[in-house]
Design a protein around this motif. Structure first.
Motif, PDB file in Angstrom:
ATOM      1  N   ALA A   1      -1.291  -2.785  -1.162  1.00  0.00           N
ATOM      2  CA  ALA A   1      -1.932  -3.319   0.015  1.00  0.00           C
ATOM      3  C   ALA A   1      -3.603  -3.607  -0.094  1.00  0.00           C
ATOM      4  O   ALA A   1      -4.255  -2.709  -0.766  1.00  0.00           O
ATOM      5  N   PRO A   2      -4.295  -4.252   0.748  1.00  0.00           N
ATOM      6  CA  PRO A   2      -5.678  -4.407   0.327  1.00  0.00           C
ATOM      7  C   PRO A   2      -5.969  -2.955   0.724  1.00  0.00           C
ATOM      8  O   PRO A   2      -7.239  -2.547   0.216  1.00  0.00           O
ATOM      9  N   ARG A   3      -5.597  -2.089   1.443  1.00  0.00           N
ATOM     10  CA  ARG A   3      -6.114  -0.880   1.966  1.00  0.00           C
ATOM     11  C   ARG A   3      -5.491   0.074   1.001  1.00  0.00           C
ATOM     12  O   ARG A   3      -5.868   1.366   1.003  1.00  0.00           O
ATOM     13  N   GLY A   4      -4.590  -0.230   0.087  1.00  0.00           N
ATOM     14  CA  GLY A   4      -4.206   1.080  -0.848  1.00  0.00           C
ATOM     15  C   GLY A   4      -2.787   0.909  -1.013  1.00  0.00           C
ATOM     16  O   GLY A   4      -1.856   0.284  -0.670  1.00  0.00           O
ATOM     17  N   LEU A   5      -2.374   1.999  -1.669  1.00  0.00           N
ATOM     18  CA  LEU A   5      -1.170   2.082  -2.108  1.00  0.00           C
ATOM     19  C   LEU A   5       0.040   2.192  -0.873  1.00  0.00           C
ATOM     20  O   LEU A   5       0.093   2.846   0.001  1.00  0.00           O
ATOM     21  N   LEU A   6       1.122   1.320  -0.910  1.00  0.00           N
ATOM     22  CA  LEU A   6       2.142   1.122  -0.082  1.00  0.00           C
ATOM     23  C   LEU A   6       3.626   1.353  -0.514  1.00  0.00           C
ATOM     24  O   LEU A   6       4.003   0.548  -1.262  1.00  0.00           O
ATOM     25  N   TRP A   7       4.087   2.600  -0.164  1.00  0.00           N
ATOM     26  CA  TRP A   7       5.518   3.080  -0.940  1.00  0.00           C
ATOM     27  C   TRP A   7       6.431   2.897   0.181  1.00  0.00           C
ATOM     28  O   TRP A   7       6.513   3.244   1.359  1.00  0.00           O
ATOM     29  N   HIS A   8       7.771   2.447  -0.358  1.00  0.00           N
ATOM     30  CA  HIS A   8       9.169   2.334   0.276  1.00  0.00           C
ATOM     31  C   HIS A   8      10.133   3.094  -0.227  1.00  0.00           C
ATOM     32  O   HIS A   8      10.106   2.777  -1.364  1.00  0.00           O
TER      33      HIS A   8
END
Length: 431
Positions: free
Chosen positions: A349-356
């Motif tokens: 994401a623009p703000r950093g790591l996005l984990w699902h």
């Protein structure tokens, strides 16, 4: 012994949900206690997903954030599609990256021009700044508008897009529509280059500090929509190894979860990406480092502003490269049968790591879901940064100066809470 307590309150404002407060206790010029508290109402998105069909997830998670819905969709698709024996077509994979470029472009443009620049140019907000810097504000709105147009091209709309689906997209844009947008993207390249030079020329504070960087890494390109986790401590992890090293905990005075990497705060976001992946940037951006005098890796969090500007240039370049010979595909998606099990996925994401992570049962329904956004991952790092930066800045400064420096530090991380805007009310109680 002289002691003073400073409380910086964060009222709930309009940008996105959440509010917070910063508490400082200073004694004899030393910072005795610092606490960053984040307050967010329960949103229950993970619970909303339970019992839903897998195909519903992509539209639901797009509602989590109005600024970066594409990131939530791509991370979810990555996790769910890992439960299939088949993969999306090369066309889909390329267009997903172009889709993602739109999100980086609009989010970074908004942050730089409307949130960060007023700090460094001495204005309370972008409206006040526009009187003396009209061209800069117009440039920001233009670049953000192009990012929105790119999201809309594939998503049907720029906010909470609905075009993505398992295996691809519901609809492939027409070649003439793509060609029109590509022409506008090419025209904006000079604007993006000038923005990088402008940001590098600002009197950014010189505030070096030590921090751990975490970002996705891809061997062939600057990681965005896919990759493996790399850390500046030497770890290389797949999505399904995330929970072995990254942990979320409740902080007594905060309703938001706080993350750590093996017990340590860490940084995720544009500066972490640039530090880990700068060798994957195209040649013209490699040359830009010398032009603006940026040495990497950087340990100055205020260089996050420059990192965002460089990623705007990258987003334009990548989108143009991916779309300049665009042709309509035979099919805009591939049917991907999913098997029961646990699937993990992630993106930048623009703000950093996005984990699902999603657990799918035998009937194709979501049994459990877990989502770890970048803002919660950065909260411990923000608190550590505030402790270090405010001490270096000088705790004997007046209230307005301390408030502004605290705002600048927090905004470096562009958190998806109200403290991403100009927000601090400082109350000092001296004893």
């Amino acid at each position: 012994m002289t002691s003073r307590r400073i409380r910086i309150d964060v009222p709930a404002l309009t940008r996105v949900e959440g509010e917070g407060s910063l508490r400082l206790e200073v004694s004899n010029g030393q910072l005795i206690e610092l606490g960053l508290s984040i307050f967010e109402p329960p949103r229950y998105f993970e619970k909303f997903l339970e019992g839903r069909e897998a195909k519903e997830v992509v539209d639901i998670v797009a509602r989590i954030c109005g600024i970066c819905p594409v990131a939530y969709q791509i991370s979810a698709l990555s996790a769910l599609e890992s439960l299939s024996q088949q993969t999306a077509s090369p066309w889909v994979q390329q267009m997903r990256r172009a889709f993602y470029c739109g999100e980086w472009l609009q989010s970074h443009s908004l942050h730089i021009h409307l949130l960060a620049l007023p700090d460094f140019l001495g204005f309370d907000n972008a409206i006040a700044m526009a009187e003396q810097y009209p061209d800069e504000v117009k440039r920001g709105l233009k670049l953000q508008g192009l990012g929105n147009a790119l999201i809309r091209l594939f998503g049907g709309r720029s906010v909470h897009p609905v075009g993505a689906r398992l295996g691809g997209f519901h609809h492939a844009p027409a070649p003439e529509e793509v060609a029109t947008l590509v022409a506008k993207l090419k025209e904006a390249r000079d604007d993006a280059r000038e923005l990088t030079q402008f940001c590098a020329g600002l009197p950014l504070p010189d505030d070096p500090q030590e921090f751990i960087c975490v970002a996705l890494h891809h061997p062939d390109r600057y990681a965005m929509e896919c990759g493996e986790i790399r850390t500046s401590t030497g770890l290389t992890l797949s999505a399904d190894q995330f929970e072995q090293h990254f942990h979320e905990t409740h902080k007594p005075d905060s309703t938001a979860l706080w993350s750590d990497l093996d017990g340590q705060p860490y940084l995720t976001g544009p500066l972490a990406r640039l530090n880990i992946n700068h060798a994957q940037l195209p040649d013209f951006l490699q040359a830009r480092f010398g032009e603006i005098g940026l040495q990497l890796p950087s340990n100055n969090m205020f260089h996050s502003l420059i990192a965002r500007a460089l990623e705007i240039e990258l987003s334009l370049h990548e989108a143009i490269q991916l779309l300049h010979e665009y042709e309509s595909p035979e099919a805009s998606y591939t049917v991907l049968p999913l098997e029961s099990g646990v699937g993990c996925g992630m993106s930048e994401a623009p703000r950093g790591l996005l984990w699902h992570r999603y657990q799918l049962d035998e009937n194709g329904l979501i049994k459990a879901a877990r989502i770890v956004p970048p803002t919660s991952q950065n909260q411990a790092r923000i608190e550590a940064d505030l402790h270090r930066s405010l001490t270096a800045f000088g705790l004997d400064n007046d209230e307005d100066s301390l408030r502004l420096r605290a705002e600048q530090v927090i905004r470096n991380y562009d958190p998806c809470i109200s403290c991403a805007t100009h927000f601090l009310t400082l109350i000092k109680d001296e004893k």
